[in-house]
Motif scaffolding. Sequence first.
Motif, PDB file in Angstrom:
ATOM      1  N   ILE A 114      24.825  63.351  32.031  1.00 19.54           N
ATOM      2  CA  ILE A 114      24.086  62.436  33.694  1.00 19.54           C
ATOM      3  C   ILE A 114      23.880  61.030  32.798  1.00 19.54           C
ATOM      4  CG2 ILE A 114      22.687  62.627  34.826  1.00 19.54           C
ATOM      5  CD1 ILE A 114      23.212  65.632  35.638  1.00 19.54           C
TER       6      ILE A 114
ATOM      7  N   ILE B  21      30.606  61.835  33.249  1.00 20.41           N
ATOM      8  CA  ILE B  21      30.556  62.197  34.297  1.00 20.41           C
ATOM      9  C   ILE B  21      32.478  62.600  34.368  1.00 20.41           C
ATOM     10  CG2 ILE B  21      30.353  62.842  36.205  1.00 20.41           C
ATOM     11  CD1 ILE B  21      27.680  61.950  36.024  1.00 20.41           C
TER      12      ILE B  21
ATOM     13  N   ILE C 129      28.172  66.120  41.309  1.00 22.52           N
ATOM     14  CA  ILE C 129      26.835  65.263  40.486  1.00 22.52           C
ATOM     15  C   ILE C 129      26.431  63.676  40.673  1.00 22.52           C
ATOM     16  CG2 ILE C 129      26.278  64.713  37.896  1.00 22.52           C
ATOM     17  CD1 ILE C 129      26.844  67.571  37.501  1.00 22.52           C
TER      18      ILE C 129
ATOM     19  N   ALA D  92      24.037  61.384  41.830  1.00 19.42           N
ATOM     20  CA  ALA D  92      23.686  60.461  40.888  1.00 19.42           C
ATOM     21  C   ALA D  92      23.784  58.956  41.486  1.00 19.42           C
ATOM     22  CB  ALA D  92      24.227  60.222  39.416  1.00 19.42           C
TER      23      ALA D  92
END
Length: 271
Positions: free
Chosen positions: A79, A225, A247, A251
């Motif tokens: 991340i 990612i 994810i 984000a």
Amino acid sequence: MYNRGNDYISQEHMEYLKKVRIKRFSILLTQILILVLFLGLWEAAARLKFIDPFITSQPSRIFSTLISLYREGQLFEHIGITCMETVVGFSLGTVLGIIIAVILWWSEFLSKVFEPYLVILNSLPKIALGPIFIVWIGAGPISIIAIVLTISIIVTILEILNGFLGVDPDKIKLAKTFGANKFQIMMKVVLPSSLPVIMNALKVNVGLSWVGVIVGEFLISKAGIGYLIVYGGQVFQLDLVMTSVFILAAAAYVMYRCVAYVEKLLVKNKG
């Protein structure tokens, strides 16, 4: 009448503020319910074998994959790399785009000269330039940032320049009447009037920046990612793919909310 500090608020205004708060809460609650309903139906469909969980995954398996990545120490590493590339590319594209838009507004000659080039570059699929950047710069984060910059800067220039050119000419004439020079017109008239356009360009750039980063990581990255999505697809770990997508969505939403918060602060200070 209610006294809040040195400000007096009428009963009608209090009622209006209450309605606004209720409306905001209702919108937020509805959004949460839609998400919960979607995840619940997805989980139920997978458990009842209406869909194949191996292909579509399911929320419980995504959560398990998320926990697994965290325990292995990979979650925040991937991340962090993707967010760093996105924020740097987004920031560079926004700042350089605004500067170039100001220069083109300042000089009508340059604006006319570069107009066809900007149109062509905007129509060009910038993703196709990815392999070129890899050859020129090398395989690494800098190439990915260059891809993001290429995607976001042209949109920023065009959006903001159009906003500058769309400022009410009567306001500019009024400023000139009071003896304002071009710099003062830019700072006192054009920029404040173009604030909604600038913020809209930033919101558009949020999505474009994430697209650029993920495509770049598809091509060359060994972490991030985008790398997880590619790796999961190659080894048929579709739970990992879906987890990476979730994810990515989270984000991107956080980044969008940050831009919206900045917009709120600027509008508040302007008022």
